[in-house]
Design an enzyme around this catalytic site. Structure first.
Site, PDB file in Angstrom:
ATOM      1  N   GLU A 277      57.550 101.640  -2.908  1.00 58.25           N
ATOM      2  CA  GLU A 277      58.715 100.755  -3.156  1.00 58.25           C
ATOM      3  C   GLU A 277      59.791 100.980  -2.103  1.00 58.25           C
ATOM      4  O   GLU A 277      60.922 101.351  -2.423  1.00 58.25           O
ATOM      5  CB  GLU A 277      59.346 101.073  -4.523  1.00 58.25           C
ATOM      6  CG  GLU A 277      58.519 100.770  -5.725  1.00 58.25           C
ATOM      7  CD  GLU A 277      59.164 101.311  -7.011  1.00 58.25           C
ATOM      8  OE1 GLU A 277      60.259 101.904  -6.959  1.00 58.25           O
ATOM      9  OE2 GLU A 277      58.552 101.142  -8.071  1.00 58.25           O
ATOM     10  N   ARG A 316      79.137 101.794   2.513  1.00 57.91           N
ATOM     11  CA  ARG A 316      78.454 103.087   2.643  1.00 57.91           C
ATOM     12  C   ARG A 316      79.331 104.227   3.172  1.00 57.91           C
ATOM     13  O   ARG A 316      79.294 105.329   2.623  1.00 57.91           O
ATOM     14  CB  ARG A 316      77.188 102.959   3.493  1.00 57.91           C
ATOM     15  CG  ARG A 316      76.178 101.948   2.939  1.00 57.91           C
ATOM     16  CD  ARG A 316      74.812 102.042   3.584  1.00 57.91           C
ATOM     17  NE  ARG A 316      74.115 103.245   3.185  1.00 57.91           N
ATOM     18  CZ  ARG A 316      74.023 104.322   3.904  1.00 57.91           C
ATOM     19  NH1 ARG A 316      74.546 104.375   5.122  1.00 57.91           N
ATOM     20  NH2 ARG A 316      73.401 105.384   3.456  1.00 57.91           N
ATOM     21  N   TYR A 320      79.673 107.122   0.445  1.00 55.12           N
ATOM     22  CA  TYR A 320      78.857 108.329   0.645  1.00 55.12           C
ATOM     23  C   TYR A 320      79.285 109.142   1.865  1.00 55.12           C
ATOM     24  O   TYR A 320      78.590 110.074   2.241  1.00 55.12           O
ATOM     25  CB  TYR A 320      77.386 107.960   0.876  1.00 55.12           C
ATOM     26  CG  TYR A 320      76.813 106.956  -0.078  1.00 55.12           C
ATOM     27  CD1 TYR A 320      76.482 107.322  -1.378  1.00 55.12           C
ATOM     28  CD2 TYR A 320      76.596 105.644   0.321  1.00 55.12           C
ATOM     29  CE1 TYR A 320      75.959 106.401  -2.258  1.00 55.12           C
ATOM     30  CE2 TYR A 320      76.062 104.709  -0.564  1.00 55.12           C
ATOM     31  CZ  TYR A 320      75.750 105.101  -1.845  1.00 55.12           C
ATOM     32  OH  TYR A 320      75.229 104.186  -2.710  1.00 55.12           O
ATOM     33  N   CYS A 348      93.461  97.671   1.715  1.00 51.68           N
ATOM     34  CA  CYS A 348      94.537  98.616   1.388  1.00 51.68           C
ATOM     35  C   CYS A 348      94.025  99.813   0.608  1.00 51.68           C
ATOM     36  O   CYS A 348      94.283  99.956  -0.590  1.00 51.68           O
ATOM     37  CB  CYS A 348      95.618  97.881   0.597  1.00 51.68           C
ATOM     38  SG  CYS A 348      96.252  96.529   1.556  1.00 51.68           S
ATOM     39  N   GLU A 349      93.269 100.646   1.264  1.00 51.75           N
ATOM     40  CA  GLU A 349      92.744 101.885   0.689  1.00 51.75           C
ATOM     41  C   GLU A 349      92.580 102.862   1.855  1.00 51.75           C
ATOM     42  O   GLU A 349      92.045 102.475   2.902  1.00 51.75           O
ATOM     43  CB  GLU A 349      91.322 101.676   0.125  1.00 51.75           C
ATOM     44  CG  GLU A 349      91.181 100.665  -0.960  1.00 51.75           C
ATOM     45  CD  GLU A 349      91.232 101.280  -2.355  1.00 51.75           C
ATOM     46  OE1 GLU A 349      91.316 102.517  -2.485  1.00 51.75           O
ATOM     47  OE2 GLU A 349      91.217 100.491  -3.304  1.00 51.75           O
TER      48      GLU A 349
HETATM   49  N1  LLP Z   1      62.750 102.116  -6.078  1.00 53.55           N
HETATM   50  C1  LLP Z   1      63.737 102.434  -6.926  1.00 53.55           C
HETATM   51  C2  LLP Z   1      63.444 102.550  -8.365  1.00 53.55           C
HETATM   52  C3  LLP Z   1      65.044 102.645  -6.438  1.00 53.55           C
HETATM   53  O1  LLP Z   1      66.027 102.970  -7.288  1.00 53.55           O
HETATM   54  C4  LLP Z   1      65.309 102.515  -5.053  1.00 53.55           C
HETATM   55  C5  LLP Z   1      66.658 102.707  -4.516  1.00 53.55           C
HETATM   56  C6  LLP Z   1      64.239 102.172  -4.204  1.00 53.55           C
HETATM   57  C7  LLP Z   1      62.965 101.984  -4.748  1.00 53.55           C
HETATM   58  C8  LLP Z   1      64.398 101.991  -2.730  1.00 53.55           C
HETATM   59  O2  LLP Z   1      64.811 103.165  -2.102  1.00 53.55           O
HETATM   60  P1  LLP Z   1      64.918 103.233  -0.500  1.00 53.55           P
HETATM   61  O3  LLP Z   1      63.514 103.101   0.073  1.00 53.55           O
HETATM   62  O4  LLP Z   1      65.766 102.119  -0.068  1.00 53.55           O
HETATM   63  O5  LLP Z   1      65.519 104.546  -0.242  1.00 53.55           O
HETATM   64  N2  LLP Z   1      73.213 102.406  -1.839  1.00 53.55           N
HETATM   65  C9  LLP Z   1      72.593 103.616  -1.381  1.00 53.55           C
HETATM   66  C10 LLP Z   1      71.119 103.676  -1.716  1.00 53.55           C
HETATM   67  C11 LLP Z   1      70.824 103.473  -3.197  1.00 53.55           C
HETATM   68  C12 LLP Z   1      69.351 103.549  -3.497  1.00 53.55           C
HETATM   69  C13 LLP Z   1      69.057 103.068  -4.869  1.00 53.55           C
HETATM   70  N3  LLP Z   1      67.662 103.021  -5.220  1.00 53.55           N
HETATM   71  C14 LLP Z   1      72.835 103.746   0.114  1.00 53.55           C
HETATM   72  O6  LLP Z   1      73.483 102.885   0.692  1.00 53.55           O
HETATM   73  O7  LLP Z   1      72.423 104.731   0.729  1.00 53.55           O
END
Ligand code: LLP
Length: 424
Positions: A277, A316, A320, A348-349
């Site tokens: 995924e 981001r 983070y 404004c932050e």
């Molecule tokens: N599957 C599930 C159940 C997930 O919760 C996520 C991401 C993925 C797959 C995909 O993960 P990836 O391959 O993209 O790492 N907003 C954060 C990242 C949040 C990830 C949430 N879940 C950022 O900008 O780093």
């Protein structure tokens, strides 16, 4: 890996189109995606899976633009979704219902119905309560829900705490120690059909070892589940593979996939269908965000470059402390001295910053490219400070497709209304 954003004659290009021309034509802030980079990343997954029963489900949350989704749909990808909205987008982009996996801790009844009516491939169920609700909803709809349980393997993905999901302390998945009894409960539910098992341990993971630890735990469980009579057709190992933003050295996609598949072979599970995924590793480096410098503001302790993109466009860094490389679209003569800037937006932050302490040669009006924003860039953007969301383009060689028009000021108020006169 294809780097679609490179310099030719001191000009940044998106594939074969000068970024400056796009900024002039479509305005800034402007997201630009490269079709070649999207295809290259997907193909790296697909090639490494050749000859295996394996499926790649793009995690739509990373980038849900219809044009991006349609690139993956045409390549035969599956999709990992977490809401009815994402489901609707995938179908609109040409994704097939049977290629859709529904993840997430809080699926609503309406979302469950949508997925069942459409004939989706699998629900990744995250709690006992959800299992009971899904069984009930499926029964009422006269359908059988295909399910896997998302098991929390309690491994440390060694990433940022907000995107680490495989530890006991997070809200995600079913605790490892409860997994067997929960599967047994599922076996007794008439309107559910167990098809596999799922885990997802986090995001921006740069080492393979946490995956191998998680797989070992999952396989231990799979053997027990099958002795209990559950048929585990597929094992979904989630997403999470990291990308290079700065100095990180994640494994490349091919090495990552092959190491995982080899690990299943070595453990005697080569017959399993393996699902992935990925979100970030498919789209992260396929996108840039163009922004224009509005003002330079020298300060006593810091110099600020105030640009027209902000935390609402790219959350981001604020959320983070994430690093994104920033480059001038047309670098200035390097005989001038470099000045260290914080790149900040108009919101404004104090948290509205995009980059800190970057040595650059800048003048107001200059264009900057913020790199590696294809994942969780636009998709987590907002209208904070009543800022219309940016436009998105998808570039294919010399062709430019407007993937999303810039939001207008009137659209910002869609669905709202001021108080009527009879309410004081
Ligand atoms: N599957 C599930 C159940 C997930 O919760 C996520 C991401 C993925 C797959 C995909 O993960 P990836 O391959 O993209 O790492 N907003 C954060 C990242 C949040 C990830 C949430 N879940 C950022 O900008 O780093």
């Amino acid at each position: 890996m294809v780097n679609a954003f490179t310099y030719i004659d001191n000009q940044l290009y998106a594939e074969h189109v000068p970024a400056r021309v796009l900024a002039e034509q479509y305005g800034t802030p402007l997201y630009i995606y490269s079709r070649a980079a999207l295809i290259d990343a997907y193909q790296s997954y697909a090639d490494a899976c050749t000859g295996r029963r394996a499926k790649i489900h793009f995690a739509v949350k990373a980038n849900s633009n219809l044009a991006v989704l349609s690139v993956f749909a045409r390549l035969g990808a599956g999709f990992d979704i977490v809401s009815g909205g994402e489901l609707t987008r995938v179908l609109a982009a040409g994704g097939k219902p049977n290629d859709i996996v529904f993840s997430g801790v809080g699926k609503s009844i309406a979302e469950m119905r949508m997925m069942l009516d459409m004939g989706g491939r699998c629900f990744n169920v995250e709690s006992r309560a959800e299992l009971a609700q899904l069984s009930r909803v499926a029964g009422e709809s006269g359908r059988i829900a295909p399910i896997s349980l998302r098991v929390n393997p309690d491994v440390d993905a060694k990433t940022h705490q907000y995107i680490s999901t495989g530890l006991k302390s997070t809200k995600f998945g079913i605790a490892f120690d409860d997994a067997r009894t929960t599967y047994r409960a599922a076996l007794d539910m008439k309107y559910l059909r167990i098809t596999g098992i799922d885990c997802h341990i986090g995001s921006q993971i740069t080492e393979i070892s946490p995956y191998l630890d998680a797989i070992d735990k999952i396989l231990e469980l799979v053997v027990q589940l099958e002795s209990d009579g559950a048929l585990i057709h597929h094992i979904d190992i989630g997403g999470g593979l990291g990308i290079r933003y700065d100095t990180e050295t994640p494994p490349d996609i091919g090495t990552f996939v092959k190491t995982i598949l080899d690990h299943f072979d070595q453990r005697g599970h080569s017959h399993r269908e393996i699902w992935f995924e990925p979100g970030r590793s498919l789209v992260g480096n396929a996108g840039i965000l163009l922004t224009r410098v509005e003002y330079l503001k020298p300060g006593a302790v810091k110099n600020f470059a105030i640009v027209d993109a902000a935390m609402n466009d790219l959350i981001r860094p604020a959320m983070y402390g994430a690093y994104h490389a920033i480059d001038a679209v047309t670098p200035r003569d390097d005989s001038q001295p470099l000045v260290t800037y914080d790149i900040v937006g108009p919101v404004c932050e104090s948290g509205d910053w995009l980059a800190r302490d970057r040595p650059l040669i800048l003048e107001s009006g200059d264009l900057l490219a913020i790199r590696s924003v294809g994942a969780y860039g636009f998709s987590s953007s907002s209208n904070y400070n009543s800022r219309p969301r940016a436009a998105e383009l998808l570039v294919d060689d010399t062709r430019v497709h407007v993937a999303r028009q810039r939001e207008t000021l009137t659209q910002l108020m869609d669905g709202e209304s001021a108080l009527p006169h009879y309410i004081k």
